[in-house]
Scaffold this active site. Sequence first.
Site, PDB file in Angstrom:
ATOM      1  N   ASP A   1      -7.889  -4.125  -0.659  1.00 38.56           N
ATOM      2  CA  ASP A   1      -8.302  -4.311  -1.998  1.00 38.56           C
ATOM      3  C   ASP A   1      -8.285  -6.023  -2.500  1.00 38.56           C
ATOM      4  O   ASP A   1      -9.321  -6.454  -3.204  1.00 38.56           O
ATOM      5  CB  ASP A   1      -7.436  -3.690  -3.034  1.00 38.56           C
ATOM      6  CG  ASP A   1      -7.497  -2.198  -2.791  1.00 38.56           C
ATOM      7  OD1 ASP A   1      -8.689  -1.724  -2.636  1.00 38.56           O
ATOM      8  OD2 ASP A   1      -6.585  -1.278  -2.709  1.00 38.56           O
TER       9      ASP A   1
ATOM     10  N   HIS B   1       0.763  -1.324   0.021  1.00 40.49           N
ATOM     11  CA  HIS B   1       0.021   0.081   0.028  1.00 40.49           C
ATOM     12  C   HIS B   1       0.966   1.213  -0.080  1.00 40.49           C
ATOM     13  O   HIS B   1       1.994   1.249   0.626  1.00 40.49           O
ATOM     14  CB  HIS B   1      -0.985   0.015   1.293  1.00 40.49           C
ATOM     15  CG  HIS B   1      -2.125   0.807   1.266  1.00 40.49           C
ATOM     16  ND1 HIS B   1      -1.830   2.423   1.408  1.00 40.49           N
ATOM     17  CD2 HIS B   1      -3.543   0.820   0.999  1.00 40.49           C
ATOM     18  CE1 HIS B   1      -3.142   2.913   1.371  1.00 40.49           C
ATOM     19  NE2 HIS B   1      -3.933   2.111   0.858  1.00 40.49           N
TER      20      HIS B   1
END
Length: 429
Positions: free
Chosen positions: A364, A306
Site C-alpha cells: 500500500d 501487514h
Amino acid sequence: MSGTTSQLQVDGKTVDMAIKTGSIGPSVIDIGKLYAQTGMFTYDPGFTSTASCESQITYIDGDEGVLLYRGYPIEQLAEHGDFLETCYLLLEGELPTASQKADFDYRVTRHTMVHEQMARFFQGFRRDAHPMAVMVGSIGAMSAFYHDSTDISDPHQRMVASMRMIAKMPTLAAMAYKYTVGQPFVYPLNSLDYTSNFLRMCFAVPAEEYKVNPVLSRALDRIFILHADHEQNASTSTVRLAGSSGANPFACIAAGAACLWGPAHGGANEAALKMLEEIGSVENIPKYIAKAKDKNDPFRLMGFGHRVYKNYDPRAKIMQKTTHEVLNELGIKDDPLLDVAIELERIALSDSYFIEKKLYPNIDFYSGITLKAMGFPTSMFTALFALARTVGWIAQWKEMIEDPSQRIGRPRQLYTGAPLREYNPIGRR
C-alpha cells in the site's frame, strides 16, 4: 485430505475431530459436528483461526513472506507475465499456452464496451461522488443490463459473466474517473492491450492524440497482478458469503467492492498517502517517527507492516522496484510528498525499531506513491484495487459455486444480551 484425529474434552465427554491436511500450509481441525456433539460453538472474532472453505487458488505464508497464485510465486508472475495471463491462471488453474492466451485476450478485449444506457445511468450520480460509490453502484447495476448471464446454475452463463466483469471493470473505473473530473467518456480501443487501454480511457481527451507510456502501462499491469487475489481476505470472504446465498455474480462482486472500500482494507494505500500529506516535508519526519514510537500517541504510520505478513511483504519488493522505475521515467525530483516517502522508506529499512517490529513498507505504501505519480487522484486508488481484485473474486466465487460441499454461510454468535423477559404494555413502562 484427512489425516489423524484430535480430541476435545468437554464436561467429561471426549469428542473426536478429524484433522485435515492441505498440500502446503497448516492443517485444520474439522469442527463441523462440534455443536451436534457438545451443544457448543467455537468463538473466533474476525475468523482469524478459522478456515471457512477449501481452496486451490492462493496460498500465503505470512511468516516466510510467500504468496503463490495456483502454486506460482508472485515474483515470477509479476516479472515475466502480464495481468491477463494471471487472470487465466486464477480462473483456469494453469498458465495458458500461446493459443489459449491469444484466445483469452481476444475475448476479454471484445467485451470491454459497456451497454450504452450505462452512460445515462452514470448521470444519476452527483459530480463529486466518490469513484468507489459509483463503482459499487455500477457493478451491481450490471445485473440489470446483462440478464443473459445471471443464472449461476448454467456454466456457460457463469463463464460469460466472468469474462464481462474482467473486461468491463476497467471501462467502469475509467468512466467513474472521467465523470468525477467532468470529462467525456472515452471508449475502449481494441488495438491496445488491457492496461494500456485502461490508461487511455482515463487520461485521453477528444481534443488531442494520447500516446500510452509503455513504462507506466507495464508498471500498472504489475500493480494489477500483485492485487489480483489474496486468499480469504475481508472482501473475498464477502463475495463468497454473498455467493453462498445464490446471488447473481454481479451482485456478489458489488458486495466485494463495497467491503474493499473500507480504509482498513482497500483504502489502505489512500490512507498511506494522506499520512504523507500530513507529515508534509522531510524536516517533519523525525517528529512523526517519534510519535509512531510513542505508545501513548494515537498516530500510526500507514503503509508499514501487514496483518498477514510477519516478514517482508513479497509484493512490496516488486512494488519498490516498480515505484522507482515510474519516478525515474517521469523525472519526478521535486515533489515534497515523494521526498517524504523516499526518506521514510530509507528509515524504515535501516532503523532498528522498524526492523525489530518488522514494520517494513508494504504494498500500500509503494502503490499509493506510484499511482499518484501516474496522475491518479487518491480517490481512485481503491477503484483501481477493485479493478485488479475482480478476477480473484470471480475465481473464488466460481470455485465456491462448483464446490459440492458448499452451504449458505451462517456464522454463529455468543449472545450477551438480555435474557428472556415479558413484554409490558406501553402504559405500564
